[in-house]
Design an enzyme around this catalytic site. Structure first.
Site, mmCIF file in Angstrom:
data_model
loop_
_atom_site.group_PDB
_atom_site.id
_atom_site.type_symbol
_atom_site.label_atom_id
_atom_site.label_comp_id
_atom_site.label_asym_id
_atom_site.label_seq_id
_atom_site.Cartn_x
_atom_site.Cartn_y
_atom_site.Cartn_z
ATOM 1 N N LYS A 40 0.767 -1.123 0.007
ATOM 2 C CA LYS A 40 0.016 -0.078 -0.162
ATOM 3 C C LYS A 40 0.735 1.397 0.153
ATOM 4 O O LYS A 40 0.837 2.106 -0.668
ATOM 5 C CB LYS A 40 -0.889 0.096 1.386
ATOM 6 C CG LYS A 40 -1.780 -1.249 1.287
ATOM 7 C CD LYS A 40 -2.631 -1.217 2.652
ATOM 8 C CE LYS A 40 -2.056 -1.233 3.841
ATOM 9 N NZ LYS A 40 -1.126 -2.470 4.303
ATOM 10 N N ARG A 115 -9.881 0.237 9.348
ATOM 11 C CA ARG A 115 -9.533 -1.131 9.590
ATOM 12 C C ARG A 115 -10.337 -1.728 10.304
ATOM 13 O O ARG A 115 -9.988 -3.119 10.637
ATOM 14 C CB ARG A 115 -8.074 -0.885 10.198
ATOM 15 C CG ARG A 115 -6.513 -1.262 9.646
ATOM 16 C CD ARG A 115 -5.728 -0.932 10.540
ATOM 17 N NE ARG A 115 -4.454 -1.652 10.604
ATOM 18 C CZ ARG A 115 -3.322 -0.913 9.826
ATOM 19 N NH1 ARG A 115 -3.523 0.136 9.508
ATOM 20 N NH2 ARG A 115 -2.272 -1.643 9.930
ATOM 21 N N ARG A 154 12.043 -4.717 5.289
ATOM 22 C CA ARG A 154 11.511 -3.266 4.864
ATOM 23 C C ARG A 154 12.418 -2.388 5.639
ATOM 24 O O ARG A 154 12.777 -2.489 6.872
ATOM 25 C CB ARG A 154 10.129 -3.210 5.261
ATOM 26 C CG ARG A 154 9.796 -1.703 5.312
ATOM 27 C CD ARG A 154 8.239 -1.673 5.048
ATOM 28 N NE ARG A 154 7.636 -2.212 6.527
ATOM 29 C CZ ARG A 154 6.228 -2.016 6.458
ATOM 30 N NH1 ARG A 154 5.383 -1.760 5.247
ATOM 31 N NH2 ARG A 154 5.561 -2.444 7.363
ATOM 32 N N ARG A 187 11.101 -0.501 11.090
ATOM 33 C CA ARG A 187 10.128 -0.029 12.481
ATOM 34 C C ARG A 187 10.270 -1.470 13.289
ATOM 35 O O ARG A 187 10.740 -2.625 12.868
ATOM 36 C CB ARG A 187 8.904 -0.414 11.721
ATOM 37 C CG ARG A 187 8.458 0.905 11.037
ATOM 38 C CD ARG A 187 7.317 0.517 10.054
ATOM 39 N NE ARG A 187 6.228 -0.036 10.728
ATOM 40 C CZ ARG A 187 4.858 -0.126 9.999
ATOM 41 N NH1 ARG A 187 4.564 0.334 8.979
ATOM 42 N NH2 ARG A 187 3.882 -1.061 10.761
ATOM 43 N N ARG A 198 -0.150 -8.803 13.716
ATOM 44 C CA ARG A 198 -0.765 -7.850 12.862
ATOM 45 C C ARG A 198 -1.551 -8.456 11.893
ATOM 46 O O ARG A 198 -2.624 -8.271 11.361
ATOM 47 C CB ARG A 198 0.466 -7.001 12.427
ATOM 48 C CG ARG A 198 1.072 -6.209 13.377
ATOM 49 C CD ARG A 198 2.425 -5.531 12.702
ATOM 50 N NE ARG A 198 2.462 -4.881 11.678
ATOM 51 C CZ ARG A 198 3.436 -4.583 11.022
ATOM 52 N NH1 ARG A 198 4.754 -5.157 11.019
ATOM 53 N NH2 ARG A 198 3.280 -3.627 10.050
#
Ligand code: ADP
Ligand code: AMP
Length: 240
Positions: A40, A115, A154, A187, A198
């Site tokens: 996203k 969400r 990431r 992160r 998650r």
């Protein structure tokens, strides 16, 4: 006004050209939904530039609040570290405020919001008061098995939200943002262990949001496991 005198002509010109190009673009109100790591944040800046929209990523906003230690950040921190969702009221409040920004005039990309079905209903209320509605929900469909490698590799540039990946999208210089030259970070919640929670939250609380918008006939399904450029082509096709 006097501040403008100090802005380099080249910057003024490119902003002017951008605004002229944006004049002819249709308004668009988009939601990007998908599990963590589905792409996203990678596609958002491309869509934002193409259609002159604002990009509102609740995760980025919450992380900024956590690092600034604001009241919002203090309330959100614990749930975020555990990979759980923060309360609906907190995120609805930040989106309601953010939608007032002038950069959202031609529409918006909501990335990571809504969400929960409650958030989706509250968003409908907010938009209803403004006399507008969601045009399209882009569903980043992807198998869970692909996400661990994406998430653990990431690297992000915190102030812009730009994403990189050690293998799939490396920066020009390792550990450094291509645009600003500032350092990249990983992160705290981008670990295999937190990803499990998650994903659980995604399947339990966010998948029903896709059904909610399916019932309104506005969902476009994307094959998010494809390479980034192919996903971009699919997005452009869906939005054309
Ligand atoms: P999200 O915003 O949905 O959590 P990101 O856009 O940050 O996901 O993407 C997660 C990671 O996967 C990033 O490191 C990004 O560079 C990489 N990535 C994004 N899209 C793709 C893709 N289509 N193929 C491979 N890697 C991707
Ligand atoms: P993201 O950057 O989208 O992966 O979000 C990071 C974390 O922020 C999530 O794991 C949640 O704890 C929190 N968060 C972001 N957006 C929302 C939302 N719309 N509702 C609840 N929690 C959110």
């Amino acid at each position: 006004m006097s501040d403008l005198e100090d802005v380099p002509s080249v910057d003024l010109m490119s902003e002017l050209l951008r605004r002229m190009k944006c004049e002819s673009k249709p308004d668009k109100r988009l939601i990007l939904v998908g599990p963590p790591g589905s792409g996203k944040g990678t596609q958002s800046p491309i869509i934002k530039d193409e259609y002159c929209l604002c990009h509102l990523a609740t995760g980025d906003m919450l992380r900024a609040a956590v690092s600034a230690k604001t009241a919002l950040g203090i309330k959100a921190k614990e749930a975020m570290e555990k990979g759980e969702l923060v309360s609906d009221d907190l995120v609805v409040g930040i989106i309601d405020d953010a939608l007032k920004k002038p950069s959202c005039q031609k529409g918006f990309i909501l990335d990571g919001f809504p969400r929960t079905v409650v958030q989706a209903q509250k968003l409908d209320e907010m938009l209803g008061k403004r006399g507008v509605k969601v045009d399209k929900v882009l569903n980043f469909a992807i198998d869970d098995a692909i996400l661990e490698e994406r998430i653990t590799g990431r690297w992000i540039h915190p102030s812009s939200g730009r994403s990189y990946h050690t293998k799939f999208a490396p920066p020009k210089v390792s550990g450094v943002d291509d645009v600003t030259g500032e350092p990249l970070i990983q992160r705290k919640d981008d670990t295999a262990a937190v990803l499990k929670s998650r994903l659980e939250a995604f399947h339990k609380q966010t998948e029903p949001v896709i059904d909610y918008y399916n019932n309104k006939g506005v969902v476009a399904n994307l094959q998010a496991e494809k390479p980034p450029q192919e996903v971009t082509s699919e997005v452009k096709k869906v939005l054309s």
